[in-house]
Design a protein around this motif. Structure first.
Motif, PDB file in Angstrom:
ATOM      1  N   VAL A 294      -5.159  61.779  97.837  1.00 30.11           N
ATOM      2  CA  VAL A 294      -4.201  61.213  96.885  1.00 30.11           C
ATOM      3  C   VAL A 294      -2.816  61.635  97.354  1.00 30.11           C
ATOM      4  O   VAL A 294      -2.497  62.828  97.324  1.00 30.11           O
ATOM      5  N   PRO A 295      -1.968  60.714  97.823  1.00 24.70           N
ATOM      6  CA  PRO A 295      -0.623  61.069  98.285  1.00 24.70           C
ATOM      7  C   PRO A 295       0.196  61.708  97.169  1.00 24.70           C
ATOM      8  O   PRO A 295      -0.049  61.461  95.984  1.00 24.70           O
ATOM      9  N   PRO A 296       1.194  62.546  97.526  1.00 30.39           N
ATOM     10  CA  PRO A 296       2.010  63.221  96.509  1.00 30.39           C
ATOM     11  C   PRO A 296       2.604  62.292  95.458  1.00 30.39           C
ATOM     12  O   PRO A 296       2.621  62.622  94.268  1.00 30.39           O
ATOM     13  N   ALA A 297       3.080  61.114  95.869  1.00 27.75           N
ATOM     14  CA  ALA A 297       3.669  60.179  94.898  1.00 27.75           C
ATOM     15  C   ALA A 297       2.629  59.703  93.893  1.00 27.75           C
ATOM     16  O   ALA A 297       2.909  59.547  92.691  1.00 27.75           O
ATOM     17  N   LYS A 298       1.412  59.481  94.369  1.00 31.29           N
ATOM     18  CA  LYS A 298       0.335  59.041  93.474  1.00 31.29           C
ATOM     19  C   LYS A 298      -0.199  60.193  92.623  1.00 31.29           C
ATOM     20  O   LYS A 298      -0.776  59.966  91.561  1.00 31.29           O
ATOM     21  N   LEU A 299      -0.013  61.437  93.119  1.00 35.29           N
ATOM     22  CA  LEU A 299      -0.411  62.591  92.320  1.00 35.29           C
ATOM     23  C   LEU A 299       0.400  62.655  91.038  1.00 35.29           C
ATOM     24  O   LEU A 299      -0.117  62.998  89.972  1.00 35.29           O
ATOM     25  N   VAL A 300       1.679  62.299  91.119  1.00 34.45           N
ATOM     26  CA  VAL A 300       2.521  62.252  89.923  1.00 34.45           C
ATOM     27  C   VAL A 300       1.985  61.212  88.942  1.00 34.45           C
ATOM     28  O   VAL A 300       1.891  61.462  87.737  1.00 34.45           O
ATOM     29  N   THR A 301       1.600  60.051  89.455  1.00 33.60           N
ATOM     30  CA  THR A 301       1.030  58.990  88.606  1.00 33.60           C
ATOM     31  C   THR A 301      -0.280  59.447  87.984  1.00 33.60           C
ATOM     32  O   THR A 301      -0.527  59.231  86.787  1.00 33.60           O
ATOM     33  N   LEU A 302      -1.125  60.092  88.789  1.00 32.70           N
ATOM     34  CA  LEU A 302      -2.391  60.614  88.288  1.00 32.70           C
ATOM     35  C   LEU A 302      -2.154  61.613  87.169  1.00 32.70           C
ATOM     36  O   LEU A 302      -2.822  61.569  86.118  1.00 32.70           O
ATOM     37  N   LEU A 303      -1.193  62.519  87.377  1.00 31.21           N
ATOM     38  CA  LEU A 303      -0.894  63.525  86.361  1.00 31.21           C
ATOM     39  C   LEU A 303      -0.389  62.878  85.075  1.00 31.21           C
ATOM     40  O   LEU A 303      -0.814  63.248  83.971  1.00 31.21           O
ATOM     41  N   LYS A 304       0.486  61.880  85.197  1.00 31.99           N
ATOM     42  CA  LYS A 304       1.002  61.194  84.002  1.00 31.99           C
ATOM     43  C   LYS A 304      -0.124  60.489  83.242  1.00 31.99           C
ATOM     44  O   LYS A 304      -0.177  60.532  82.005  1.00 31.99           O
ATOM     45  N   ASP A 305      -1.024  59.850  83.979  1.00 35.40           N
ATOM     46  CA  ASP A 305      -2.160  59.166  83.350  1.00 35.40           C
ATOM     47  C   ASP A 305      -3.057  60.160  82.621  1.00 35.40           C
ATOM     48  O   ASP A 305      -3.537  59.890  81.511  1.00 35.40           O
ATOM     49  N   GLU A 306      -3.283  61.312  83.250  1.00 36.03           N
ATOM     50  CA  GLU A 306      -4.168  62.302  82.634  1.00 36.03           C
ATOM     51  C   GLU A 306      -3.519  62.976  81.431  1.00 36.03           C
ATOM     52  O   GLU A 306      -4.210  63.385  80.499  1.00 36.03           O
ATOM     53  N   LEU A 307      -2.206  63.107  81.441  1.00 36.42           N
ATOM     54  CA  LEU A 307      -1.520  63.643  80.262  1.00 36.42           C
ATOM     55  C   LEU A 307      -1.801  62.768  79.037  1.00 36.42           C
ATOM     56  O   LEU A 307      -2.040  63.270  77.937  1.00 36.42           O
ATOM     57  N   VAL A 308      -1.805  61.451  79.243  1.00 36.15           N
ATOM     58  CA  VAL A 308      -2.104  60.519  78.151  1.00 36.15           C
ATOM     59  C   VAL A 308      -3.579  60.599  77.762  1.00 36.15           C
ATOM     60  O   VAL A 308      -3.920  60.688  76.575  1.00 36.15           O
ATOM     61  N   LYS A 309      -4.459  60.582  78.764  1.00 35.72           N
ATOM     62  CA  LYS A 309      -5.903  60.608  78.516  1.00 35.72           C
ATOM     63  C   LYS A 309      -6.321  61.842  77.730  1.00 35.72           C
ATOM     64  O   LYS A 309      -6.998  61.739  76.689  1.00 35.72           O
ATOM     65  N   TRP A 310      -5.928  63.027  78.212  1.00 36.30           N
ATOM     66  CA  TRP A 310      -6.397  64.259  77.587  1.00 36.30           C
ATOM     67  C   TRP A 310      -5.706  64.520  76.256  1.00 36.30           C
ATOM     68  O   TRP A 310      -6.273  65.184  75.378  1.00 36.30           O
ATOM     69  N   ALA A 311      -4.493  64.001  76.078  1.00 33.72           N
ATOM     70  CA  ALA A 311      -3.825  64.153  74.780  1.00 33.72           C
ATOM     71  C   ALA A 311      -4.641  63.484  73.682  1.00 33.72           C
ATOM     72  O   ALA A 311      -4.781  64.019  72.573  1.00 33.72           O
ATOM     73  N   LYS A 312      -5.209  62.326  74.005  1.00 33.24           N
ATOM     74  CA  LYS A 312      -6.054  61.624  73.029  1.00 33.24           C
ATOM     75  C   LYS A 312      -7.320  62.419  72.725  1.00 33.24           C
ATOM     76  O   LYS A 312      -7.755  62.513  71.574  1.00 33.24           O
ATOM     77  N   ILE A 313      -7.920  63.001  73.762  1.00 31.15           N
ATOM     78  CA  ILE A 313      -9.158  63.755  73.582  1.00 31.15           C
ATOM     79  C   ILE A 313      -8.908  65.037  72.814  1.00 31.15           C
ATOM     80  O   ILE A 313      -9.680  65.429  71.943  1.00 31.15           O
ATOM     81  N   VAL A 314      -7.779  65.711  73.127  1.00 29.42           N
ATOM     82  CA  VAL A 314      -7.418  66.932  72.404  1.00 29.42           C
ATOM     83  C   VAL A 314      -7.198  66.618  70.919  1.00 29.42           C
ATOM     84  O   VAL A 314      -7.678  67.339  70.033  1.00 29.42           O
ATOM     85  N   LYS A 315      -6.507  65.516  70.640  1.00 28.47           N
ATOM     86  CA  LYS A 315      -6.245  65.134  69.251  1.00 28.47           C
ATOM     87  C   LYS A 315      -7.547  64.840  68.520  1.00 28.47           C
ATOM     88  O   LYS A 315      -7.754  65.270  67.377  1.00 28.47           O
ATOM     89  N   ALA A 316      -8.450  64.131  69.178  1.00 26.14           N
ATOM     90  CA  ALA A 316      -9.741  63.800  68.557  1.00 26.14           C
ATOM     91  C   ALA A 316     -10.596  65.035  68.313  1.00 26.14           C
ATOM     92  O   ALA A 316     -11.333  65.115  67.327  1.00 26.14           O
ATOM     93  N   SER A 317     -10.445  66.041  69.194  1.00 26.09           N
ATOM     94  CA  SER A 317     -11.246  67.260  69.051  1.00 26.09           C
ATOM     95  C   SER A 317     -10.700  68.178  67.965  1.00 26.09           C
ATOM     96  O   SER A 317     -11.416  69.043  67.444  1.00 26.09           O
ATOM     97  N   GLY A 318      -9.429  67.992  67.627  1.00 26.69           N
ATOM     98  CA  GLY A 318      -8.800  68.864  66.623  1.00 26.69           C
ATOM     99  C   GLY A 318      -8.326  70.179  67.176  1.00 26.69           C
ATOM    100  O   GLY A 318      -7.862  71.043  66.435  1.00 26.69           O
ATOM    101  N   ALA A 319      -8.439  70.375  68.483  1.00 25.15           N
ATOM    102  CA  ALA A 319      -8.038  71.651  69.089  1.00 25.15           C
ATOM    103  C   ALA A 319      -6.524  71.769  69.107  1.00 25.15           C
ATOM    104  O   ALA A 319      -5.831  70.816  69.402  1.00 25.15           O
ATOM    105  N   GLN A 320      -6.021  72.954  68.773  1.00 31.53           N
ATOM    106  CA  GLN A 320      -4.583  73.215  68.800  1.00 31.53           C
ATOM    107  C   GLN A 320      -4.380  74.713  68.917  1.00 31.53           C
ATOM    108  O   GLN A 320      -5.003  75.506  68.195  1.00 31.53           O
ATOM    109  N   LEU A 321      -3.531  75.132  69.845  1.00 36.68           N
ATOM    110  CA  LEU A 321      -3.269  76.550  70.048  1.00 36.68           C
ATOM    111  C   LEU A 321      -1.768  76.819  69.998  1.00 36.68           C
ATOM    112  O   LEU A 321      -0.961  75.957  70.339  1.00 36.68           O
ATOM    113  N   ASP A 322      -1.425  78.042  69.615  1.00 38.85           N
ATOM    114  CA  ASP A 322      -0.024  78.440  69.558  1.00 38.85           C
ATOM    115  C   ASP A 322       0.400  79.057  70.883  1.00 38.85           C
ATOM    116  O   ASP A 322       1.542  79.038  71.224  1.00 38.85           O
TER     117      ASP A 322
END
Length: 322
Positions: A294-322
């Motif tokens: 995965v080239p560095p430029a696409k790594l940024v895209t991958l990271l942005k996509d995963e930020l969206v993906k896992w945010a939804k999963i974290v919200k659905a799980s109810g997990a939250q830490l301080d």
């Protein structure tokens, strides 16, 4: 006025000389590769496998340093705040970079703006394991037991909000079950308690569990990738039963934002040499890593996509830490 112009010209010349000197001398001292998780995890294993070859390729000694804590936030913060000179690098996994911003109210870093992506190394699935002699040999065994006694069957993870935790939450949702989550401070202690019979199941990254599986000390139930792993093709995927239950850990190298371009290019060139070496590739593949580049430029895209993906999963799980 002429004196001011002369002074500015001298400063500019000095700056150009410093940049030129840096370009010629980097690296001139040891490089620290920070792993923001405890020893025994995927990126720790990968770091210790590649560090000698990377050091040889770049021309400097490379020290792998574990700085665990707060799900990876402590080590990640330390690199974000480090001197931007190419001598402090971050070898991290997506659970820290892509999940923590959604899990923690203030993780202490910006995964996009605080870092420059250097190199994507590879990805690997998690594996659901049980101790030898356990009645949980297949995914069907686990689901059946969990349905009979809701909330009683437990699984260990590497910590709250890690992919190993969220995979259990995803399986709960997909299968309509209620397994109890038991967080540990890293994958190694989680595996130790499964080995000792203190907890019946665990989600662990394939590299951290594979040697135990091959030695017959752990039973592999199913892995979390969309397709079977070439390192252990006999292990079925969870997706074969629940297609939406997929999650992998990827390992990548980052530097603090603002690191000189020359240092970035030298690190990338050195990593290219490492990843082109059959010995290094064979070791990583044997640990269960998929080395699709995965080239560095696409790594940024991958990271942005995963930020969206896992945010939804974290919200659905109810997990939250301080």
């Amino acid at each position: 006025m002429n004196k001011k112009i002369a002074a500015l010209a001298a400063c500019f010349a000095g700056l150009l000389f410093s940049i030129s000197a840096f370009a010629q001398t980097y690296p001139s001292k040891p490089i620290t590769m920070v792993v923001p998780q405890a020893a025994g995890g995927t990126n720790d294993i990968v770091g210790r496998l590649i560090a000698p070859a990377f050091g040889e390729a770049i021309g400097a000694s490379v020290v792998v340093e574990n700085r665990p804590g707060a799900g990876g936030n402590i080590g990640t913060q330390s690199v974000a705040r480090a001197t931007k000179d190419g001598y402090t690098l971050l070898l991290t996994i997506n659970s820290a970079q892509a999940i923590n911003p959604a899990l923690y109210k203030n993780p202490g870093f910006d995964p996009i703006n605080d870092f420059v992506p250097l190199y994507y190394i590879g990805a690997t699935p998690y594996v659901l394991v049980s101790p030898p002699g356990s009645p949980y040999k297949t995914l069907a065994d686990v689901i059946s037991a969990a349905k009979k006694k809701p909330g009683e069957l437990s699984y260990a993870s590497a910590g709250n909000g890690t992919i190993s935790h969220l995979l259990g939450a995803m399986l709960n949702t997909s299968a309509g079950i209620e397994m109890q989550h038991i967080p540990y401070k890293g994958v190694a202690p989680a595996i130790n308690d499964v080995l000792g019979g203190q907890v019946p199941l665990a989600f662990a990254s394939l590299p951290s569990a594979l040697n135990y599986i091959k030695a017959g000390k752990l039973q592999a139930i199913a892995i979390s990738s969309a397709k079977r792993s070439s390192a252990a093709p006999e292990i079925p995927t969870i997706a074969e039963t629940y297609p939406d239950c997929v999650g992998e850990v990827w390992v990548a190298l980052f530097a603090p934002a603002g690191t000189p371009v020359n240092a970035v290019k030298k690190v990338q060139a050195a990593m290219d040499k490492v990843m082109a070496t059959p010995e290094a590739r064979e070791k990583l593949i044997a640990q269960g890593l998929d080395l699709t580049p995965v080239p560095p430029a696409k790594l940024v895209t991958l990271l942005k996509d995963e930020l969206v993906k896992w945010a939804k999963i974290v919200k659905a799980s109810g997990a939250q830490l301080d």
